[in-house]
Motif scaffolding. Structure first.
Motif, short mmCIF file in Angstrom:
data_model
loop_
_atom_site.label_atom_id
_atom_site.label_comp_id
_atom_site.label_asym_id
_atom_site.label_seq_id
_atom_site.Cartn_x
_atom_site.Cartn_y
_atom_site.Cartn_z
N UNK A 76 51.00 10.95 -27.72
CA UNK A 76 50.42 11.95 -26.82
C UNK A 76 49.21 12.63 -27.46
N UNK A 77 48.52 11.92 -28.35
CA UNK A 77 47.50 12.52 -29.19
C UNK A 77 46.38 13.18 -28.37
N UNK A 78 45.95 12.55 -27.28
CA UNK A 78 44.85 13.12 -26.49
C UNK A 78 45.29 14.40 -25.79
N UNK A 79 46.52 14.42 -25.27
CA UNK A 79 47.05 15.65 -24.69
C UNK A 79 47.09 16.76 -25.73
N UNK A 80 47.48 16.40 -26.94
CA UNK A 80 47.60 17.39 -28.01
C UNK A 80 46.24 17.94 -28.43
N UNK A 81 45.23 17.10 -28.42
CA UNK A 81 43.87 17.56 -28.71
C UNK A 81 43.41 18.55 -27.64
N UNK A 176 44.39 4.04 -16.38
CA UNK A 176 45.31 3.63 -17.44
C UNK A 176 44.72 3.86 -18.82
N UNK A 177 43.42 3.66 -18.95
CA UNK A 177 42.75 3.90 -20.23
C UNK A 177 42.94 5.35 -20.67
N UNK A 178 42.89 6.26 -19.72
CA UNK A 178 43.12 7.68 -20.02
C UNK A 178 44.61 7.96 -20.21
N UNK A 179 45.42 7.44 -19.32
CA UNK A 179 46.85 7.74 -19.26
C UNK A 179 47.56 7.31 -20.55
N UNK A 180 47.26 6.13 -21.06
CA UNK A 180 47.96 5.60 -22.22
C UNK A 180 47.76 6.47 -23.45
N UNK A 181 46.68 7.23 -23.49
CA UNK A 181 46.42 8.11 -24.62
C UNK A 181 46.89 9.54 -24.39
N UNK A 182 47.34 9.82 -23.17
CA UNK A 182 47.82 11.16 -22.83
C UNK A 182 49.33 11.31 -22.97
N UNK A 183 50.06 10.27 -22.52
CA UNK A 183 51.52 10.43 -22.47
C UNK A 183 52.20 9.08 -22.27
N UNK A 184 53.41 8.96 -22.80
CA UNK A 184 54.16 7.72 -22.68
C UNK A 184 54.58 7.39 -21.26
#
Length: 524
Positions: A76-81, A176-184
């Motif tokens: 969830x690294x992008x969400x965490x940023x 999907x490119x955004x989603x995969x880096x936001x959350x499982x």
């Protein structure tokens, strides 16, 4: 310009508008918002700060004292940023307001989708109310809210394509490119693709020969879209391993059986979910309209998920909402009487007003009001000191206790938020990272299973940070090898009776342990 009733209606808020600012205002202005009811928010913020400060995505844990450092997939690294950036600018208040906006937007969009089916507006309102009531259990300021919003958009694009309203499948790989880096939860996107693929395969096999080519073409489009989305998933810090992560988590039976949010729903509680489920069953029993094969797959898949784990109830709710709304044509077949005529007339009047409303002035105004309130300090959110160890952690920051702690997993989340890097935890909300072995050791201690003392020695635990109203705390109060140095209604802190803690023990020689009022000892 002549002002007509239609012109006046033009400036009224629509039902979707009312829904948007009701959710936004309630979650933003209500001082005891449950959005911070889960301590995981804290470690997400600190993880995001670590990424921003180091410009690296972590592959190993930095928050616990376990050595060597545990492997960690920060999926969830992008969400965490994003969370860290908001927190640095606006604190926890900004976090709550931001996720409140996402939840408001998600349900605003969902209701707009439901209204697109031209069904009875009162029915659509009833459905969205049940959806909201069912989803409330997971309204938390955590990355899964991104998945909730993206799932609605993804579902709408697929459904619109499936029923021939518009073809926007080319947008899915970018989402999907955004989603995969936001959350499982990105796996939910593939579940929807799979459901529509299976549905179209069934339609192709059961269709007449002239129609089979149409369904075959649709299947080819879905396979191609799925393949491109899979390629888009590889654009993340962990490559193809990110695709395996969700499966690794749900296949770990010990974690699924011991983490509260993964347990099955408790139907002894008041749960709007069960009424939504009853409505679904009843509607399928009375309506003459046949379900599309893809709809049937979706209902079976997400009903099974919701019954298996309460965590998936919000997804079930948003998936069945459009299906329930489309199936509501049976309402028109009910014979007219005084009651049905009353509701139909009201529905027509509300619908006329709702249709005449246009623009986004009300949602925009609501957002502006909340932003101004945040700017002038009229909104304030923080972790609730009645449920989180706020005072106890302030004590820890003052005393700077050395050694390895044994802590409650929820306390670990808050401790990371408030006291990292001064303190490192035994466990926290990243239970998938800690894995089955450490979780078993954790439960062996708190349940006093055979050889639990060996676990304490194994991890060289010299102090304990646990909830006051717990079996562990009660036991340590009577064990002369441990000394209580702090206690309040939420947390107690014990240190081992060792020379290195002599000063602390002498400094706090007679701390009064917290005893809940409803315990037999308290009543005596």
């Amino acid at each position: 310009m002549e002002i007509t009733p239609q012109t006046k209606n033009h400036y009224l808020p629509s039902i979707a508008d009312l829904l948007f600012f009701t959710i936004l205002f309630y979650l933003s202005f209500y001082s005891k918002s449950d959005m911070l009811g889960d301590g995981d928010t804290g470690y997400h913020i600190r993880a995001g700060e670590y990424i921003i400060n180091t410009l690296t995505i972590p592959t190993h844990d930095m928050f616990s004292f376990h050595a060597p450092p545990l492997l960690w997939t920060a999926h969830e690294w992008l969400s965490e940023v994003i969370m860290a950036a908001i927190h640095n600018a606006f604190g926890l208040t900004g976090i709550v307001v931001f996720f409140s906006f996402l939840l408001s937007l998600a349900h605003y969009l969902l209701f707009r989708i439901l209204r697109g089916y031209k069904s009875n507006i009162l029915w659509a309102i009833a459905i969205i109310v049940l959806v909201i009531g069912s989803s409330l259990i997971h309204w938390l300021a955590r990355p899964h809210i991104f998945s909730l919003l993206l799932m609605i958009i993804w579902y709408y694009l697929l459904e619109s394509w499936h029923y021939g309203r518009m073809n926007r499948l080319h947008l899915l790989p970018f989402i999907m490119l955004l989603w995969v880096n936001l959350h499982g939860g990105f796996l939910g996107g593939f579940m929807l693709l799979g459901a529509y693929l299976v549905g179209n395969l069934v339609n192709m096999l059961t269709a007449s020969p002239p129609e089979r080519g149409h369904y075959w073409q649709k299947c080819r489009q879905l396979v191609l879209t799925t393949g491109i989305c899979l390629l888009a998933c590889l654009v993340n810090p962990y490559g193809y391993h990110i695709l395996l992560f969700p499966f690794k988590l749900v296949s770990d039976k010990y974690i699924m059986d011991h983490v509260t949010e993964f347990l099955s729903p408790n139907f002894h509680e008041r749960m709007p979910f069960k009424y939504l489920l009853f409505l679904l069953i009843t509607l399928f029993a009375v309506t003459k309209k046949r379900l599309d094969a893809a709809e049937l797959v979706l209902v079976l898949l997400f009903t099974n998920m919701a019954l298996y784990s309460a965590r998936y109830i919000p997804l079930f709710a948003l998936i069945v909402a459009p299906i329930l709304t489309r199936q509501a044509s049976w309402i028109q077949d009910i014979p007219e009487n005084r009651i049905t005529l009353f509701f139909r007339k009201r529905a027509e009047n509300i619908s006329k007003i709702d249709v005449s409303v246009s623009g986004y002035i009300w949602p925009s105004a609501a957002v502006l009001i909340v932003v101004i309130a945040v700017f002038f300090g009229r909104i304030h959110h923080t972790f609730d000191e009645k449920t989180k160890p706020v005072a106890a952690v302030e004590f820890l920051l003052k005393e700077k206790i050395a050694g390895n702690m044994f802590n409650n997993d929820e306390f670990g989340d808050y401790l990371i938020y408030r006291a990292y890097p001064q303190y490192k935890v035994f466990i926290d909300g990243r239970l998938d990272m800690y894995g089955t072995n450490i979780m078993k050791d954790y439960y062996k201690v708190i349940k006093f299973e055979h050889d639990w003392e060996k676990i304490v020695s194994k991890y060289r635990i010299t102090w304990v940070f646990f909830d006051s109203d717990s079996t562990l705390s009660r036991y340590l109060l009577k064990d002369t090898n441990w000394k209580l140095i702090y206690s309040d209604k939420v947390a107690s802190i014990f240190v081992k009776n060792l020379p290195e803690y002599r000063n602390l023990i002498e400094k706090y020689p007679s701390v009064t342990p917290y005893i809940p009022e409803d315990t037999p000892n308290a009543r005596r």
